[in-house]
Write an enzyme that holds these catalytic residues in place. Sequence first.
Site, PDB file in Angstrom:
ATOM      1  CB  CYS A   1      -1.376  -0.303   1.359  1.00  0.00           C
ATOM      2  SG  CYS A   1      -1.476   1.559   1.648  1.00  0.00           S
TER       3      CYS A   1
ATOM      4  CD  GLU B   1       3.894  -2.053 -16.307  1.00  0.00           C
ATOM      5  OE1 GLU B   1       3.717  -2.299 -15.563  1.00  0.00           O
ATOM      6  OE2 GLU B   1       4.148  -1.628 -17.717  1.00  0.00           O
TER       7      GLU B   1
ATOM      8  CD  GLU C   1       8.287  -2.895 -18.952  1.00  0.00           C
ATOM      9  OE1 GLU C   1       7.424  -3.965 -19.354  1.00  0.00           O
ATOM     10  OE2 GLU C   1       9.140  -3.114 -17.602  1.00  0.00           O
TER      11      GLU C   1
ATOM     12  CG  MET D   1       2.467 -18.762 -21.715  1.00  0.00           C
ATOM     13  SD  MET D   1       3.195 -20.430 -23.132  1.00  0.00           S
ATOM     14  CE  MET D   1       2.904 -20.584 -24.588  1.00  0.00           C
TER      15      MET D   1
HETATM   16  C1  GAL Z   1       5.183  -5.009 -17.914  1.00  0.00           C
HETATM   17  C2  GAL Z   1       5.923  -4.884 -16.787  1.00  0.00           C
HETATM   18  C3  GAL Z   1       6.539  -6.156 -17.103  1.00  0.00           C
HETATM   19  C4  GAL Z   1       6.377  -7.223 -17.579  1.00  0.00           C
HETATM   20  C5  GAL Z   1       5.810  -6.988 -18.660  1.00  0.00           C
HETATM   21  C6  GAL Z   1       5.124  -7.934 -19.073  1.00  0.00           C
HETATM   22  O1  GAL Z   1       3.818  -4.656 -17.069  1.00  0.00           O
HETATM   23  O2  GAL Z   1       6.600  -4.230 -16.540  1.00  0.00           O
HETATM   24  O3  GAL Z   1       7.493  -6.726 -15.307  1.00  0.00           O
HETATM   25  O4  GAL Z   1       5.796  -8.074 -16.391  1.00  0.00           O
HETATM   26  O5  GAL Z   1       4.891  -6.204 -17.894  1.00  0.00           O
HETATM   27  O6  GAL Z   1       4.936  -7.621 -20.519  1.00  0.00           O
END
Ligand code: GAL
Length: 653
Positions: free
Chosen positions: A117, A152, A324, A374
């Site tokens: 939290c 995130e 990412e 996956m």
């Molecule tokens: C994001 C996250 C990553 C991984 C990824 C998978 O939301 O930051 O750690 O989980 O998704 O797509």
Amino acid sequence: MAHEQGKDAQMRLGVCYYPEHWPRDLWDDDARRMADAGITRVRIGEFAWSRLEPQPGQFDWQWLDDAIAVLARHGHGIILGTPTATPPKWLVDRMPDMLACDRGGAARRFGSRRHYCFSHEGYRHECARITMAMAQRYGHNPAIAAWQTDNEYGCHDTVLSYSDAAREAFCIWLAARYGTVAALNAAWGNVFWSMEYASFDEVDLPNLTVTEANPAHWLAFRRFSSDQVLSFDRIQTDILRELSPGRDVVHNAMGFFTDYDHYALGQQLDALGWDSYPLGFLEMFPFSAADKLAYARQGQPDIAAFHHDLYRGCARNGRWWVLEQQPGPVNWARHNPAPLPGMVRLWTLEAMAHGAELTSYFRWRQAPFAQEQMHAGLLRPDSAPAPALAEVAQVSADIARLGPAGQGAARVAIVFAYLSEWVTQTQPQGEGASALWAAFNCYRAARKLGLNVDIIRPGAPLDAYGLVILPCQPIVEDNFARQLQGFTGQIIIGPRSGSKTDEFWIPDNLAPGPLQSVFSGVVTASESLRPGLVHQGQGWDIGLWLDHLDTQAAAELVADDGTAACYRAENIRYLAAWPKPALIAEVMKRAARDAGLDVVRMPKGMRMRQSGNYRFVFNYSTAAQPLPDAISGELVIGDRLVAPGGVAVLAAG
Ligand code: GAL
């Protein structure tokens, strides 16, 4: 190595790597292969708390020292994550009340991630401790290029927590905002249903009420919860700035996610990152069934670009990264197709076109174990190349060929406030009437005209723009209304704008409230329309939402049954109906013409972005398509016939 990036530098490529997942004898080869593919940044560490501090206070740095050294030997700059999204079991057992509670009041359990939290003081203290320990050890290591705080914020629905810690902090926050409980009662209108409080500590969180809680109560809770994310982040950001000077501090935001104010987060970081999963987002968010099918392997063509432009607008000095990037099928959407060949390269070049300083792929090697087995990587689990690896090498050559993209300029601004989405979520009134999706629809319409778009917060400077759009902004500050009054370009005001005060009341002068100084008209009634209940116009329809106006302004678009969809007075348009795609396309076309903007009607599935030095054209469709004649210039990459998933880059000017 820090700060050599900047808005005018060439975009870098990076990858997310988890050395703790792999035998050490793979590390050196991994680092070499990354470098061979053109990668120069490696993000590590963000989930590694149980390996960094296996027992309370007993740190094991050796493996991370070694991993950093191996990566640095191959020339990689490290983006080091603080591991606070994954508190280890021993820590949770020591303070079980650090767990966030869901809306039903149940504590969320250990066994995945983000089980904390934001308001828990003890956990905040632990985060400061681990961040300080990492920063003390690596803060001056020349291989560290940047830090990522946590991972995130808000993922898995974790911003709104209904724990005791949240409630305590909320009461303190309320006292600071309202001063007296009488002021809170008056501001919220608590006389309604005898909801009056005698002291701040009587105020509960707005979940678990019999029927809906007061919307003003919810809005206060949304504002509070957003502030908690910001102050949580600041603890780490302050430590990292002090102990690791000269390094960028960043965080990775998400797609279509609005639970905290990203403009505010962007201001406290050096660069704002975001995580781009176009295929996963297409599946999980409310796109039409036709779009889900047509773009299943490409992503709807505005998804990535919308977020690039949004987060550029949120970031301090416009510095933003893709932390990412989807490289293949993900594991978390309803259906998880593989991208069309070429898409990983396309998405990367699109980030470059919009001004990203970095695109980093998630992840290096697909993990054969645990939750994300996956989820594709650049390598298969057996270390053979996955299809994306060759595209990364190719796009790295493209980037080298192009050099810096240069900064693009936009003449169109879409104003988006996180507060707007909190209002429409709290009181949708019509299912699907969301401020975020209104903004997305406007964005899509502008992009179909080949326009560069900025997404800005209310109050940002407007001088650069010929067209400013408020897709749906229920709360409008007087200052912003005054700023718009002085703006001489074209303005589109969307439905529901100015319809609420700062405390969630209908304004005394009715909607559009303060905007009546910009557009002279009053919304006398609003209604929402169920699917199928529409007023048909010429190629568009009125659906979902309709404001009825009392105004002298001319009705510019009128449905066949005489219902007005859009009014116009001088440079202002009031869009009375929801910006459904066909309607907003028509309104955008007219407003762009009146603003004197150069438009290019983009073929279906094609999009363009002009950077400072280039025009990038992206073909998101599954068929080869020629560049529209209006797009001229010397081709630097690609052909005038753009392949499916292909990119053409032309020299600007
Ligand atoms: C994001 C996250 C990553 C991984 C990824 C998978 O939301 O930051 O750690 O989980 O998704 O797509």
